[in-house]
Design an enzyme around this catalytic site. Structure first.
Site, mmCIF file in Angstrom:
data_model
loop_
_atom_site.group_PDB
_atom_site.id
_atom_site.type_symbol
_atom_site.label_atom_id
_atom_site.label_comp_id
_atom_site.label_asym_id
_atom_site.label_seq_id
_atom_site.Cartn_x
_atom_site.Cartn_y
_atom_site.Cartn_z
ATOM 1 N N HIS A 1 0.855 -1.197 0.000
ATOM 2 C CA HIS A 1 0.000 0.000 0.000
ATOM 3 C C HIS A 1 0.888 1.244 0.000
ATOM 4 O O HIS A 1 1.269 1.753 1.047
ATOM 5 C CB HIS A 1 -0.927 -0.016 1.234
ATOM 6 C CG HIS A 1 -1.971 1.055 1.220
ATOM 7 N ND1 HIS A 1 -3.314 0.808 1.418
ATOM 8 C CD2 HIS A 1 -1.893 2.401 1.043
ATOM 9 C CE1 HIS A 1 -4.000 1.929 1.367
ATOM 10 N NE2 HIS A 1 -3.147 2.923 1.141
ATOM 11 N N HIS B 1 1.100 4.960 -2.279
ATOM 12 C CA HIS B 1 0.621 5.848 -3.345
ATOM 13 C C HIS B 1 1.839 6.472 -4.019
ATOM 14 O O HIS B 1 2.586 7.204 -3.371
ATOM 15 C CB HIS B 1 -0.249 6.964 -2.766
ATOM 16 C CG HIS B 1 -1.493 6.485 -2.082
ATOM 17 N ND1 HIS B 1 -2.746 6.631 -2.630
ATOM 18 C CD2 HIS B 1 -1.685 5.848 -0.893
ATOM 19 C CE1 HIS B 1 -3.658 6.121 -1.814
ATOM 20 N NE2 HIS B 1 -3.036 5.636 -0.747
ATOM 21 N N ASP C 1 1.783 8.778 -6.092
ATOM 22 C CA ASP C 1 1.575 10.228 -6.154
ATOM 23 C C ASP C 1 1.619 10.867 -4.763
ATOM 24 O O ASP C 1 1.386 12.067 -4.624
ATOM 25 C CB ASP C 1 0.276 10.586 -6.910
ATOM 26 C CG ASP C 1 -0.867 9.608 -6.680
ATOM 27 O OD1 ASP C 1 -0.688 8.654 -5.899
ATOM 28 O OD2 ASP C 1 -1.949 9.798 -7.267
ATOM 29 N N GLY D 1 -9.330 8.657 -1.123
ATOM 30 C CA GLY D 1 -9.831 10.019 -0.981
ATOM 31 C C GLY D 1 -10.788 10.142 0.199
ATOM 32 O O GLY D 1 -10.647 9.437 1.205
ATOM 33 N N HIS E 1 -9.913 1.661 0.408
ATOM 34 C CA HIS E 1 -9.656 2.403 1.646
ATOM 35 C C HIS E 1 -10.960 2.439 2.448
ATOM 36 O O HIS E 1 -11.965 2.991 1.965
ATOM 37 C CB HIS E 1 -9.252 3.839 1.353
ATOM 38 C CG HIS E 1 -7.845 4.031 0.863
ATOM 39 N ND1 HIS E 1 -7.412 3.598 -0.351
ATOM 40 C CD2 HIS E 1 -6.784 4.627 1.468
ATOM 41 C CE1 HIS E 1 -6.127 3.919 -0.494
ATOM 42 N NE2 HIS E 1 -5.724 4.549 0.596
ATOM 43 N N GLU F 1 -11.006 4.206 7.803
ATOM 44 C CA GLU F 1 -9.950 5.186 8.120
ATOM 45 C C GLU F 1 -10.610 6.490 8.583
ATOM 46 O O GLU F 1 -10.409 6.914 9.715
ATOM 47 C CB GLU F 1 -9.070 5.425 6.877
ATOM 48 C CG GLU F 1 -7.927 6.409 7.111
ATOM 49 C CD GLU F 1 -7.247 6.858 5.810
ATOM 50 O OE1 GLU F 1 -7.884 6.823 4.746
ATOM 51 O OE2 GLU F 1 -6.066 7.277 5.885
ATOM 52 N N ASP G 1 1.803 3.808 2.856
ATOM 53 C CA ASP G 1 0.789 4.776 2.397
ATOM 54 C C ASP G 1 1.431 5.864 1.517
ATOM 55 O O ASP G 1 1.501 5.677 0.318
ATOM 56 C CB ASP G 1 0.019 5.368 3.583
ATOM 57 C CG ASP G 1 -1.412 5.748 3.217
ATOM 58 O OD1 ASP G 1 -1.893 5.331 2.142
ATOM 59 O OD2 ASP G 1 -2.067 6.452 4.015
ATOM 60 N N ASP G 2 1.874 6.957 2.142
ATOM 61 C CA ASP G 2 2.411 8.092 1.380
ATOM 62 C C ASP G 2 3.762 8.490 1.957
ATOM 63 O O ASP G 2 3.870 9.510 2.672
ATOM 64 C CB ASP G 2 1.447 9.285 1.486
ATOM 65 C CG ASP G 2 0.052 8.943 1.013
ATOM 66 O OD1 ASP G 2 -0.118 8.684 -0.194
ATOM 67 O OD2 ASP G 2 -0.870 8.898 1.861
HETATM 68 N N1 ADE Z 1 -4.782 9.067 -0.718
HETATM 69 C C1 ADE Z 1 -3.515 9.115 -0.313
HETATM 70 N N2 ADE Z 1 -3.409 8.728 0.969
HETATM 71 C C2 ADE Z 1 -4.658 8.415 1.375
HETATM 72 C C3 ADE Z 1 -5.210 7.965 2.586
HETATM 73 N N3 ADE Z 1 -4.463 7.742 3.672
HETATM 74 N N4 ADE Z 1 -6.542 7.778 2.640
HETATM 75 C C4 ADE Z 1 -7.317 8.000 1.563
HETATM 76 N N5 ADE Z 1 -6.842 8.430 0.410
HETATM 77 C C5 ADE Z 1 -5.529 8.643 0.308
HETATM 78 ZN ZN ZN Z 2 -3.717 4.893 1.053
#
Ligand code: ADE
Ligand code: ZN
Length: 336
Positions: free
Chosen positions: A19, A21, A23, A177, A204, A207, A285-286
């Site tokens: 998981h 992203h 971007d 999102g 997702h 969360e 995640d990011d």
């Molecule tokens: N897009 C990027 N990170 C996210 C997250 N944690 N939850 C939902 N959308 C996302």
């Molecule tokens: Zn995510």
């Protein structure tokens, strides 16, 4: 099923991130370089000065506030070369982290949004960058297409069509999102078409909305994996459903603190998920937004969340089981 796995023969567990992203994982140096090349007005022009504009250090009020941090990463995606480059660099970064297999996900309409790019050509560029990175850095890569729910079902349809143009190069469909204001039920048709295209489904859920959102993702969209699933802990029946159906949970520890999904790592329910026999693994995640990488999540965040080294090993095995790979591909991952 696990009994058939060859772990007993002293196999080294490969590092896997399911998981991430792409971007949300763009280097500060690349933002600066693309900003200069395309004359994009950035808020700062050195990595140190740009960092606070991009990287989260304190918890944000919620998911939507956290997602606002993506602004500068998306602002520099001025053309398809930029999209190709960030995909390629994501694979290089994964290799540096020691990752052997990664599933990179991306939202073509989000990536296209700032410079009005064609989403289908964004998908094509991402595929090219990821494949070149795979060849150059020896990391096995699969790609997951995202529908950004924030944009609503209409734009999500456009996004789906862009992804379907390249369906054989993607393994799964995700919904990301603004979970709280755009429930999964709005996207039932999109996900039916995604399943009909042969994709796996991960969503997702749990969360920024409650445990019922997880049930919706499974029942209405056909998810076999859930991103985050934190709120499952509030409902024993949802915990039981995840355990009995062996739905994989893609946990993201630091991200969950930064979005205020949990107040701190010590109160994260991942330990409880494992104790109750749920299939969960640790992911990033990011990483560019969160200022972390997979080794940090395994070595620093996991102990802070009360997880033992044995728990971490279990989660690497779980990631291997959860991976959107065929059985042969899974076995070649641990035998090479
Ligand atoms: N897009 C990027 N990170 C996210 C997250 N944690 N939850 C939902 N959308 C996302
Ligand atoms: Zn995510």
């Amino acid at each position: 099923m696990l009994g058939l796995l060859p772990w007993a023969v002293n196999t080294r567990l490969p590092l896997i991130d399911l998981h991430r992203h792409l971007d949300g994982s763009i280097r500060l140096e690349t933002i600066l370089d693309l900003g200069r090349r395309h004359n994009i007005p950035l808020p700062a022009w050195t990595p140190a000065e740009l960092r606070p504009h991009v990287v989260v250090t304190e918890p944000h009020a919620g998911l939507v506030e956290f997602l606002a941090k993506f602004q500068w990463m998306i602002a520099v995606l001025a053309d398809y070369d930029a999209c190709r480059r960030v995909a390629y660099e994501n694979v290089e970064d994964a290799a540096r982290e020691g990752i052997r297999y990664i599933e990179l996900r991306f939202s073509p309409c989000f990536m296209a949004s700032h410079h009005h790019l064609d989403p289908s050509q964004v998908v094509e560029a991402v595929i090219e960058g990821a494949r070149q990175g795979e060849a150059d850095f020896g990391v096995r890569v699969n790609l997951i297409g995202i529908l950004t729910r924030t944009f609503g079902p209409g734009l999500a349809r456009k996004e789906l069509l862009a992804l379907l143009d390249h369906k054989e190069h993607l393994v799964a469909l995700d919904l990301a999102g603004d979970e709280a204001s755009k429930p999964a039920g709005l996207f039932v048709e999109h996900f039916k078409e995604g399943r009909d295209a042969g994709w796996q489904i991960t969503v997702h859920a749990g969360e920024a909305a409650g445990a019922a959102s997880i049930v919706e993702a499974v029942e209405k969209l056909g998810a076999t994996r859930i991103g985050h699933a934190v709120r499952a802990v509030d409902d024993p029946s949802v915990m039981a459903m995840l355990r009995e159906r062996r739905i994989g949970i893609e946990a993201n520890l630091t991200s969950n603190v930064q979005t205020s999904t949990v107040p701190n790592l010590a109160s994260h329910p991942l330990r409880q998920f494992l104790a109750e026999g749920l299939l969960a693994c640790i992911n990033t995640d990011d990483p560019g937004i969160s200022g972390i990488d997979l080794p940090h999540e395994l070595d620093v965040a996991a102990p802070a969340a009360g997880l033992t080294p044995e728990d971490v090993d279990q989660m690497l095995r779980n990631a291997w089981e959860m991976a959107f790979l065929g059985e042969d591909e899974k076995h070649s991952l641990i035998s090479s």
